[in-house]
Scaffold this active site. Structure first.
Site, PDB file in Angstrom:
ATOM      1  N   SER A  85       4.391   0.462   4.126  1.00  0.00           N
ATOM      2  CA  SER A  85       3.198   1.003   4.766  1.00  0.00           C
ATOM      3  C   SER A  85       3.593   2.087   5.760  1.00  0.00           C
ATOM      4  O   SER A  85       4.726   2.123   6.250  1.00  0.00           O
ATOM      5  CB  SER A  85       2.460  -0.142   5.480  1.00  0.00           C
ATOM      6  N   ASP A  86       2.666   2.984   6.034  1.00  0.00           N
ATOM      7  CA  ASP A  86       2.884   3.997   7.068  1.00  0.00           C
ATOM      8  C   ASP A  86       1.562   4.252   7.782  1.00  0.00           C
ATOM      9  O   ASP A  86       0.504   4.182   7.163  1.00  0.00           O
ATOM     10  CB  ASP A  86       3.406   5.303   6.460  1.00  0.00           C
ATOM     11  N   THR A  87       1.641   4.521   9.070  1.00  0.00           N
ATOM     12  CA  THR A  87       0.433   4.674   9.879  1.00  0.00           C
ATOM     13  C   THR A  87       0.485   5.969  10.679  1.00  0.00           C
ATOM     14  O   THR A  87       1.544   6.336  11.194  1.00  0.00           O
ATOM     15  CB  THR A  87       0.303   3.474  10.859  1.00  0.00           C
ATOM     16  N   SER A 121      -3.761   3.991   7.802  1.00  0.00           N
ATOM     17  CA  SER A 121      -2.548   3.358   7.282  1.00  0.00           C
ATOM     18  C   SER A 121      -2.560   3.440   5.762  1.00  0.00           C
ATOM     19  O   SER A 121      -3.570   3.153   5.126  1.00  0.00           O
ATOM     20  CB  SER A 121      -2.465   1.880   7.688  1.00  0.00           C
ATOM     21  N   GLY A 122      -1.436   3.856   5.220  1.00  0.00           N
ATOM     22  CA  GLY A 122      -1.264   3.907   3.764  1.00  0.00           C
ATOM     23  C   GLY A 122      -0.371   2.775   3.323  1.00  0.00           C
ATOM     24  O   GLY A 122       0.540   2.375   4.051  1.00  0.00           O
TER      25      GLY A 122
END
Lengths: 211, 211
Positions: A85-87, A121-122
């Site tokens: 995940s990335d935010t 978030s991805g």
């Protein structure tokens, strides 16, 4: 949703490709025994080259998940699920990641003060199938209404050290929570992982375990 | 806001008149060394006799705070601040407290499924002045959008034991978080204490410590 599958998932090997203690804490709510394998993917994508911040965080999440699955494959490992995940924080035409230094944190928090921004978030979730990996990607957006912060309040907050490793320079789950008037959407997404959307998106895939 | 006063407040005796581990966790974000003195106030007010659920939770919070301050006074104790709170869930014309049993939890969660409800927390904060106590009261409302829950999902959730000691039969901070699509307002209010409103309401009072 996935509550009825949690028992079945308990015995599965699930990898979290992140060193974030917050993502670990959120996913551990599901009772999973996570293997933590921080990604070595270099997070150097330029948000300016994406048409939407959501595409940007999804691309970074994909990069992280792919790097870890490849590394695991080299060792002959194939867990049931790899999650990355990335935010980021998006305010008007700007995108904020983690602040570089104290000055950068002061800049971000001054801009966020008294305004509403988006936290995006991805997620990339890689499910192992017999014939390879099946990748599921999505992103989630939550609106955050910041209170108006006095300069001395921003300084006091930076003094605590909390802003430095967090997108936008604040952590909703700790002292930063006092700065936030309210949100619209999933709280856990602001903390770093879109728990509800993850559960609803993954439910049909986990449902196959029952058959 | 109160971040710039936190150092001054560190040495003050602050009492939390609640046995809720969630309220303790939220207030400990402020770095306070709380004295926990659960209230013995009998929580038997009837919500139907109040014109608004907010008045109902404030009345219960006041009852809790008053009982504890009186008990402390009897022992000659006068801390700087006593905090009490009460939380309820309001759906259309009904108000839910903690479920009485498994059947009651099933009923509440079935009614909440696929709908939006309000979580309302009332606070009474008693500040000790030279001439007596000064009481500050308020409540805060947060909207919660519940996902649609299948009956087997509700059963699986009740099996975890999580619903039983929580207003409305769910806990946003644990597995219950997976059931919630999103909120509008302060997450901590849903967890049991309106952190932001508490900080903004109390700031002028704490500000006097500087003078």
């Amino acid at each position: 949703m996935i509550l009825q599958y949690l028992k079945l998932l308990k015995d599965k090997r699930i990898v979290l490709a992140s060193s974030s203690p917050r993502r670990k804490e959120i996913l551990e709510k599901l009772g999973w025994n996570l293997m933590i394998i921080p990604s070595e993917f270099e997070e150097n994508l330029q948000w300016e080259s994406f048409s939407h911040p959501g595409d940007y965080v999804v691309a970074t999440a994909r990069g992280k998940a792919n790097e870890v699955t490849k590394r695991l494959e080299k060792c002959g490992e194939k867990p049931y699920l790899v999650i990355a995940s990335d935010t980021c924080v998006s305010l008007e035409t700007q995108v904020f990641g983690k602040p570089k230094d104290r000055h950068d944190a002061q800049r971000m928090l001054s801009l966020l003060s008294g305004k509403t921004h988006d936290v995006i978030s991805g997620v990339s979730a890689m499910l192992s199938y017999d014939d390879g990996w099946h990748e599921i990607v999505f992103y989630e957006k939550t609106k955050v209404h910041f209170g108006r912060l006095a300069p001395e309040e921003i300084s006091s907050y930076i003094d605590t050290g909390e802003p430095m490793d967090k997108a936008g320079g604040y952590g909703i789950q700790a002292l930063g929570g006092t700065l936030i008037e309210g949100i619209e959407g999933d709280y856990y997404n602001v903390m770093g992982f879109p728990l509800h959307k993850f559960c609803s998106t993954m439910a049909p895939y986990f449902g196959r375990l029952v058959k």
